[in-house]
Design a protein around this motif. Structure first.
Motif, PDB file in Angstrom:
ATOM      1  N   ILE A  33      45.834  52.833  61.052  1.00 13.42           N
ATOM      2  CA  ILE A  33      46.598  51.752  60.423  1.00 13.42           C
ATOM      3  C   ILE A  33      45.646  50.707  59.837  1.00 13.42           C
ATOM      4  O   ILE A  33      45.823  50.250  58.702  1.00 13.42           O
ATOM      5  CB  ILE A  33      47.584  51.125  61.422  1.00 13.42           C
ATOM      6  N   SER A  34      44.612  50.340  60.574  1.00 15.77           N
ATOM      7  CA  SER A  34      43.642  49.354  60.083  1.00 15.77           C
ATOM      8  C   SER A  34      42.907  49.863  58.851  1.00 15.77           C
ATOM      9  O   SER A  34      42.700  49.128  57.880  1.00 15.77           O
ATOM     10  CB  SER A  34      42.622  49.016  61.163  1.00 15.77           C
ATOM     11  N   MET A  35      42.531  51.127  58.862  1.00 18.39           N
ATOM     12  CA  MET A  35      41.837  51.687  57.700  1.00 18.39           C
ATOM     13  C   MET A  35      42.767  51.826  56.492  1.00 18.39           C
ATOM     14  O   MET A  35      42.333  51.702  55.352  1.00 18.39           O
ATOM     15  CB  MET A  35      41.217  53.044  58.043  1.00 18.39           C
ATOM     16  N   SER A  36      44.039  52.053  56.745  1.00 18.04           N
ATOM     17  CA  SER A  36      45.008  52.101  55.636  1.00 18.04           C
ATOM     18  C   SER A  36      45.155  50.725  54.990  1.00 18.04           C
ATOM     19  O   SER A  36      45.195  50.604  53.758  1.00 18.04           O
ATOM     20  CB  SER A  36      46.369  52.589  56.125  1.00 18.04           C
ATOM     21  N   VAL A  37      45.215  49.685  55.807  1.00 20.95           N
ATOM     22  CA  VAL A  37      45.286  48.320  55.280  1.00 20.95           C
ATOM     23  C   VAL A  37      44.015  47.999  54.507  1.00 20.95           C
ATOM     24  O   VAL A  37      44.053  47.378  53.433  1.00 20.95           O
ATOM     25  CB  VAL A  37      45.529  47.308  56.422  1.00 20.95           C
ATOM     26  N   VAL A  43      41.908  48.616  46.954  1.00 21.17           N
ATOM     27  CA  VAL A  43      42.621  49.004  45.736  1.00 21.17           C
ATOM     28  C   VAL A  43      43.248  47.776  45.081  1.00 21.17           C
ATOM     29  O   VAL A  43      43.190  47.613  43.846  1.00 21.17           O
ATOM     30  CB  VAL A  43      43.677  50.093  46.043  1.00 21.17           C
ATOM     31  N   LEU A  44      43.813  46.887  45.889  1.00 20.79           N
ATOM     32  CA  LEU A  44      44.394  45.656  45.359  1.00 20.79           C
ATOM     33  C   LEU A  44      43.314  44.779  44.719  1.00 20.79           C
ATOM     34  O   LEU A  44      43.534  44.181  43.654  1.00 20.79           O
ATOM     35  CB  LEU A  44      45.099  44.891  46.482  1.00 20.79           C
ATOM     36  N   ALA A  45      42.141  44.720  45.337  1.00 20.45           N
ATOM     37  CA  ALA A  45      41.041  43.930  44.767  1.00 20.45           C
ATOM     38  C   ALA A  45      40.609  44.504  43.420  1.00 20.45           C
ATOM     39  O   ALA A  45      40.359  43.751  42.468  1.00 20.45           O
ATOM     40  CB  ALA A  45      39.871  43.893  45.734  1.00 20.45           C
ATOM     41  N   ALA A  46      40.514  45.819  43.327  1.00 19.68           N
ATOM     42  CA  ALA A  46      40.117  46.443  42.057  1.00 19.68           C
ATOM     43  C   ALA A  46      41.183  46.246  40.988  1.00 19.68           C
ATOM     44  O   ALA A  46      40.872  46.040  39.814  1.00 19.68           O
ATOM     45  CB  ALA A  46      39.851  47.926  42.275  1.00 19.68           C
ATOM     46  N   THR A  47      42.442  46.279  41.384  1.00 20.90           N
ATOM     47  CA  THR A  47      43.545  46.127  40.428  1.00 20.90           C
ATOM     48  C   THR A  47      43.642  44.683  39.935  1.00 20.90           C
ATOM     49  O   THR A  47      43.874  44.445  38.743  1.00 20.90           O
ATOM     50  CB  THR A  47      44.880  46.552  41.085  1.00 20.90           C
ATOM     51  N   LEU A  48      43.470  43.730  40.813  1.00 23.28           N
ATOM     52  CA  LEU A  48      43.666  42.320  40.457  1.00 23.28           C
ATOM     53  C   LEU A  48      42.387  41.608  40.010  1.00 23.28           C
ATOM     54  O   LEU A  48      42.410  40.398  39.796  1.00 23.28           O
ATOM     55  CB  LEU A  48      44.270  41.573  41.646  1.00 23.28           C
ATOM     56  N   VAL A  51      42.970  40.015  36.675  1.00 24.93           N
ATOM     57  CA  VAL A  51      44.238  39.295  36.572  1.00 24.93           C
ATOM     58  C   VAL A  51      44.201  38.018  37.416  1.00 24.93           C
ATOM     59  O   VAL A  51      44.426  36.911  36.916  1.00 24.93           O
ATOM     60  CB  VAL A  51      45.412  40.200  37.004  1.00 24.93           C
ATOM     61  N   GLU A  52      43.951  38.164  38.690  1.00 16.74           N
ATOM     62  CA  GLU A  52      43.956  37.036  39.638  1.00 16.74           C
ATOM     63  C   GLU A  52      42.698  37.155  40.489  1.00 16.74           C
ATOM     64  O   GLU A  52      42.689  37.811  41.527  1.00 16.74           O
ATOM     65  CB  GLU A  52      45.227  37.097  40.491  1.00 16.74           C
ATOM     66  N   ARG A  53      41.638  36.536  40.050  1.00 13.37           N
ATOM     67  CA  ARG A  53      40.326  36.724  40.649  1.00 13.37           C
ATOM     68  C   ARG A  53      40.276  36.241  42.095  1.00 13.37           C
ATOM     69  O   ARG A  53      39.669  36.888  42.944  1.00 13.37           O
ATOM     70  CB  ARG A  53      39.287  36.002  39.802  1.00 13.37           C
ATOM     71  N   TYR A  54      40.910  35.120  42.441  1.00 13.86           N
ATOM     72  CA  TYR A  54      40.846  34.585  43.809  1.00 13.86           C
ATOM     73  C   TYR A  54      41.537  35.516  44.810  1.00 13.86           C
ATOM     74  O   TYR A  54      41.034  35.729  45.907  1.00 13.86           O
ATOM     75  CB  TYR A  54      41.458  33.185  43.874  1.00 13.86           C
ATOM     76  N   VAL A  55      42.666  36.041  44.420  1.00 11.03           N
ATOM     77  CA  VAL A  55      43.365  36.986  45.299  1.00 11.03           C
ATOM     78  C   VAL A  55      42.538  38.260  45.461  1.00 11.03           C
ATOM     79  O   VAL A  55      42.453  38.836  46.554  1.00 11.03           O
ATOM     80  CB  VAL A  55      44.779  37.309  44.745  1.00 11.03           C
ATOM     81  N   ALA A  56      41.877  38.686  44.401  1.00  8.43           N
ATOM     82  CA  ALA A  56      41.036  39.881  44.460  1.00  8.43           C
ATOM     83  C   ALA A  56      39.846  39.653  45.382  1.00  8.43           C
ATOM     84  O   ALA A  56      39.457  40.554  46.148  1.00  8.43           O
ATOM     85  CB  ALA A  56      40.568  40.268  43.059  1.00  8.43           C
ATOM     86  N   ILE A  57      39.267  38.470  45.367  1.00  7.39           N
ATOM     87  CA  ILE A  57      38.125  38.174  46.240  1.00  7.39           C
ATOM     88  C   ILE A  57      38.566  38.154  47.708  1.00  7.39           C
ATOM     89  O   ILE A  57      37.867  38.682  48.579  1.00  7.39           O
ATOM     90  CB  ILE A  57      37.463  36.846  45.818  1.00  7.39           C
ATOM     91  N   VAL A  58      39.734  37.580  47.965  1.00  3.46           N
ATOM     92  CA  VAL A  58      40.255  37.575  49.339  1.00  3.46           C
ATOM     93  C   VAL A  58      40.535  39.000  49.811  1.00  3.46           C
ATOM     94  O   VAL A  58      40.211  39.376  50.941  1.00  3.46           O
ATOM     95  CB  VAL A  58      41.520  36.684  49.434  1.00  3.46           C
ATOM     96  N   ALA A  59      41.136  39.818  48.941  1.00  4.68           N
ATOM     97  CA  ALA A  59      41.418  41.211  49.305  1.00  4.68           C
ATOM     98  C   ALA A  59      40.127  41.995  49.520  1.00  4.68           C
ATOM     99  O   ALA A  59      40.038  42.830  50.424  1.00  4.68           O
ATOM    100  CB  ALA A  59      42.266  41.871  48.221  1.00  4.68           C
TER     101      ALA A  59
END
Length: 122
Positions: A33-37, A43-48, A51-59
């Motif tokens: 579960i942890s590795m899935s998250v 993937v979310l960081a690469a996608t965003l 678009v939204e650099r701060y959210v991508a850095i947090v991800a």
């Protein structure tokens, strides 16, 4: 039909730990579960990223931190819980015989203080 009771030790099954296979299975499930998250956050960081650099850095930071946390959580296991009752019920304590002599016997004096009354005390 009545069971014969022996005078042996009695164990409680409510205080028994879970089996080793169940423990390993639970730790593997938490790790997956942890590795899935983590995978989703990368993937979310690469996608965003554009678009939204701060959210991508947090991800991305979450994706970098989660492997360490997942390994620590997966390796933590088989500790003895403190809240469960003892699994062994001790036999009831039997009272010990009193070692003091009975009053009124030949050893006791007139007051019953355990001093022999044969002669004058010095």
């Amino acid at each position: 039909m009545e069971r014969k009771r022996s005078g042996g030790e009695v164990f409680r099954i409510t205080g028994a730990r879970q089996g080793l296979a169940e423990d390993v299975r639970g730790r593997q499930r938490r790790y997956v579960i942890s590795m899935s998250v983590r995978t989703l956050s990368v993937v979310l960081a690469a996608t965003l990223w554009n678009v939204e650099r701060y959210v991508a850095i947090v991800a991305l930071a979450l994706g970098m931190l989660l492997p360490y946390v997942a390994v620590v959580i997966a390796n933590a296991g088989r500790e003895t819980p403190r809240s469960l009752p003892s699994t062994f019920i001790p036999a009831p304590m039997r009272p010990a015989l009193d070692a003091t002599p009975a009053s009124g016997g030949p050893e006791s004096g007139a007051e019953g203080d355990g001093v022999r009354g044969d002669g004058p005390s010095v």
